[in-house]
Design a protein around this motif. Structure first.
Motif, PDB file in Angstrom:
ATOM      1  N   VAL A  72       8.578   5.265  -1.274  1.00 49.47           N
ATOM      2  CA  VAL A  72       7.274   5.633  -1.810  1.00 49.47           C
ATOM      3  C   VAL A  72       7.039   4.842  -3.086  1.00 49.47           C
ATOM      4  CG1 VAL A  72       7.330   7.943  -0.821  1.00 49.47           C
ATOM      5  CG2 VAL A  72       8.206   7.588  -3.127  1.00 49.47           C
ATOM      6  N   LEU A  73       5.786   4.539  -3.344  1.00 51.91           N
ATOM      7  CA  LEU A  73       5.431   3.759  -4.520  1.00 51.91           C
ATOM      8  C   LEU A  73       5.743   4.527  -5.792  1.00 51.91           C
ATOM      9  CD1 LEU A  73       2.019   2.322  -3.276  1.00 51.91           C
ATOM     10  CD2 LEU A  73       4.229   1.161  -3.345  1.00 51.91           C
ATOM     11  N   GLN A  74       6.156   3.773  -6.822  1.00 50.87           N
ATOM     12  CA  GLN A  74       6.548   4.353  -8.087  1.00 50.87           C
ATOM     13  C   GLN A  74       5.767   3.702  -9.223  1.00 50.87           C
ATOM     14  OE1 GLN A  74      10.819   3.900  -8.441  1.00 50.87           O
ATOM     15  NE2 GLN A  74      11.066   4.074  -6.240  1.00 50.87           N
ATOM     16  N   ARG A  79      -5.754  -4.295   3.579  1.00 53.55           N
ATOM     17  CA  ARG A  79      -4.328  -4.612   3.728  1.00 53.55           C
ATOM     18  C   ARG A  79      -3.637  -4.305   2.398  1.00 53.55           C
ATOM     19  NH1 ARG A  79      -2.406 -10.713   4.499  1.00 53.55           N
ATOM     20  NH2 ARG A  79      -3.002 -10.714   2.283  1.00 53.55           N
ATOM     21  N   LEU A  80      -2.598  -3.501   2.457  1.00 58.26           N
ATOM     22  CA  LEU A  80      -1.847  -3.141   1.262  1.00 58.26           C
ATOM     23  C   LEU A  80      -0.361  -3.239   1.571  1.00 58.26           C
ATOM     24  CD1 LEU A  80      -2.491  -0.265  -1.231  1.00 58.26           C
ATOM     25  CD2 LEU A  80      -0.208  -0.548  -0.261  1.00 58.26           C
ATOM     26  N   ARG A  81       0.349  -3.914   0.703  1.00 57.49           N
ATOM     27  CA  ARG A  81       1.794  -4.029   0.880  1.00 57.49           C
ATOM     28  C   ARG A  81       2.452  -4.209  -0.490  1.00 57.49           C
ATOM     29  NH1 ARG A  81       1.769  -9.980   3.845  1.00 57.49           N
ATOM     30  NH2 ARG A  81       0.678 -11.104   2.182  1.00 57.49           N
ATOM     31  N   LEU A  95      10.358 -12.428  -1.870  1.00 59.59           N
ATOM     32  CA  LEU A  95       8.976 -12.295  -1.408  1.00 59.59           C
ATOM     33  C   LEU A  95       8.950 -11.987   0.094  1.00 59.59           C
ATOM     34  CD1 LEU A  95       7.244 -15.130  -3.445  1.00 59.59           C
ATOM     35  CD2 LEU A  95       7.498 -12.705  -3.993  1.00 59.59           C
ATOM     36  N   LYS A  96       9.471 -10.831   0.424  1.00 58.46           N
ATOM     37  CA  LYS A  96       9.453 -10.294   1.775  1.00 58.46           C
ATOM     38  C   LYS A  96       9.188  -8.800   1.667  1.00 58.46           C
ATOM     39  CE  LYS A  96      12.966 -13.498   3.638  1.00 58.46           C
ATOM     40  NZ  LYS A  96      14.295 -13.574   4.303  1.00 58.46           N
ATOM     41  N   ASN A  97       8.879  -8.182   2.792  1.00 56.06           N
ATOM     42  CA  ASN A  97       8.726  -6.727   2.761  1.00 56.06           C
ATOM     43  C   ASN A  97       9.986  -6.019   3.247  1.00 56.06           C
ATOM     44  OD1 ASN A  97       8.610  -7.273   5.480  1.00 56.06           O
ATOM     45  ND2 ASN A  97       6.524  -6.538   5.774  1.00 56.06           N
ATOM     46  N   ARG A  98      10.997  -6.816   3.656  1.00 55.58           N
ATOM     47  CA  ARG A  98      12.291  -6.226   4.023  1.00 55.58           C
ATOM     48  C   ARG A  98      13.379  -7.255   3.787  1.00 55.58           C
ATOM     49  NH1 ARG A  98      13.877  -3.621   9.871  1.00 55.58           N
ATOM     50  NH2 ARG A  98      13.979  -5.812  10.495  1.00 55.58           N
ATOM     51  N   GLY A 124       3.957   7.941  -5.401  1.00 52.85           N
ATOM     52  CA  GLY A 124       4.287   9.079  -4.549  1.00 52.85           C
ATOM     53  C   GLY A 124       3.819   8.930  -3.119  1.00 52.85           C
ATOM     54  N   LEU A 125       3.143   7.793  -2.809  1.00 44.41           N
ATOM     55  CA  LEU A 125       2.646   7.544  -1.459  1.00 44.41           C
ATOM     56  C   LEU A 125       3.433   6.410  -0.805  1.00 44.41           C
ATOM     57  CD1 LEU A 125      -1.226   7.553  -2.168  1.00 44.41           C
ATOM     58  CD2 LEU A 125       0.227   9.495  -1.527  1.00 44.41           C
ATOM     59  N   THR A 126       3.566   6.464   0.502  1.00 45.21           N
ATOM     60  CA  THR A 126       4.132   5.342   1.231  1.00 45.21           C
ATOM     61  C   THR A 126       3.090   4.225   1.296  1.00 45.21           C
ATOM     62  OG1 THR A 126       3.346   6.113   3.388  1.00 45.21           O
ATOM     63  CG2 THR A 126       5.499   6.926   2.638  1.00 45.21           C
ATOM     64  N   GLU A 127       3.488   3.066   1.766  1.00 39.70           N
ATOM     65  CA  GLU A 127       2.544   1.958   1.891  1.00 39.70           C
ATOM     66  C   GLU A 127       1.358   2.335   2.774  1.00 39.70           C
ATOM     67  OE1 GLU A 127       4.445  -2.433   1.501  1.00 39.70           O
ATOM     68  OE2 GLU A 127       5.110  -1.291   3.233  1.00 39.70           O
ATOM     69  N   GLU A 128       1.645   2.979   3.885  1.00 42.97           N
ATOM     70  CA  GLU A 128       0.581   3.332   4.822  1.00 42.97           C
ATOM     71  C   GLU A 128      -0.346   4.380   4.226  1.00 42.97           C
ATOM     72  OE1 GLU A 128      -1.809   3.189   8.154  1.00 42.97           O
ATOM     73  OE2 GLU A 128      -0.263   1.833   7.422  1.00 42.97           O
ATOM     74  N   MET A 129       0.213   5.349   3.534  1.00 37.35           N
ATOM     75  CA  MET A 129      -0.606   6.381   2.904  1.00 37.35           C
ATOM     76  C   MET A 129      -1.482   5.773   1.806  1.00 37.35           C
ATOM     77  SD  MET A 129       2.342   9.351   2.658  1.00 37.35           S
ATOM     78  CE  MET A 129       1.387  10.413   1.576  1.00 37.35           C
ATOM     79  N   ALA A 130      -0.908   4.836   1.031  1.00 37.54           N
ATOM     80  CA  ALA A 130      -1.680   4.177  -0.028  1.00 37.54           C
ATOM     81  C   ALA A 130      -2.791   3.322   0.569  1.00 37.54           C
ATOM     82  CB  ALA A 130      -0.747   3.319  -0.884  1.00 37.54           C
TER      83      ALA A 130
END
Length: 271
Positions: A50-52, A146-148, A169-172, A121-127
């Motif tokens: 979740v985003l911080q 698009r949000l990442r 610079l990757k998402n995983r 407090g939100l995940t990427e998809e929720m944000a």
């Protein structure tokens, strides 16, 4: 002479490092062995990042109404996203620091027209859904958001060739991606005691990782997360010398014996 041989043997034995303490991903005794070529499923982790506060997110929009769309982007933000690579050391190539949206200490981002939106407090998809809902008010036709996360930022400390903040610079990314970007961990590092300091929503936990263990591939710590801190401790062998190879150990032993012989010669009146 016997004393000299005993000292030399002790130095060589204590200075040499077994491959079992160096090699990654071994089948350690007591664990279920994993054969080469065997399929290893990823760990089923019930925790989703979740985003911080102080995270950086990349937010972009797409719509047929390009004129209206420009009102929701800072000037030059799109140009700042150009270029880049799969990873970067330090902050020199942290393109999202300039073009992305930083969450403040309370977890809010400030966006043109939309104002402040709380994303912590939100995940990427929720944000993404929250931004989508906020911007859709202004568009009669469809608008896509698009949000990442703007890369994976982490820090290395201790027995790495390069320590300090890093960004991939990757998402995983795996823990070995993080280690290789910091430079192969020092041969004197305790690879069985990598401390991973991980931030969670509302707090922090310290996890101990064994890089020698092949079971790591199936653990929830195989993939790193934003804001992770990796700390490698040195082996106790550093206290008596480098001991990184046989020649270094032999040189250390010879130096000790030479000093002992010199002291013995002085005390016995030879010199």
């Amino acid at each position: 002479m016997r004393l000299i041989l005993v000292v030399l043997s002790a130095v060589l034995v204590s200075s040499c490092i077994s491959n079992k303490r160096i090699n990654y991903l071994q089948n350690l005794k007591g664990n279920e062995p994993i054969a080469l070529g065997e399929f290893i499923p990823y760990a089923e982790v019930d925790y989703e990042y979740v985003l911080q506060p102080y995270d950086i997110v990349d937010i972009d929009f797409a719509s047929s109404n390009e004129e209206l769309l420009r009102a929701f982007n800072y000037q030059g933000a799109a140009a700042g996203r150009g270029g880049g690579s799969g990873g970067a050391g330090g902050g020199a190539m942290d393109i999202f620091y300039f073009s992305g949206y930083s969450l403040d200490k309370d977890g809010f981002v400030r966006m043109p027209v939309l104002g402040q939106l709380k994303l912590s407090g939100l995940t990427e998809e929720m944000a993404r859904n929250k931004v989508q809902e906020a911007i859709s008010i202004y568009f009669k036709e469809d608008v896509e958001v698009r949000l990442r996360i703007g890369g994976i930022r982490y820090t290395t400390l201790g027995e790495f060739n390069s320590v300090g903040p890093k960004i991939i610079l990757k998402n995983r990314a795996t823990i070995f991606d993080a280690i290789s970007m910091a430079g192969e961990s020092n041969i004197l590092a305790r690879k069985n005691e990598l401390f991973l300091i991980r931030q969670y929503d509302g707090g922090t936990r310290i996890h101990q990782i064994n890089l020698n263990d092949r079971q790591l591939l199936a653990s929830p710590f195989y993939f790193i997360q934003p804001n992770d801190i990796l700390y490698l401790q040195p082996m106790q062998i550093r206290q008596i010398g480098s001991g990184e190879n046989f020649s270094a150990s032999l040189q250390l032993g010879i130096s000790i014996i030479t000093a002992m012989m010199f002291i013995y010669g002085i005390s016995s009146g030879i010199f």
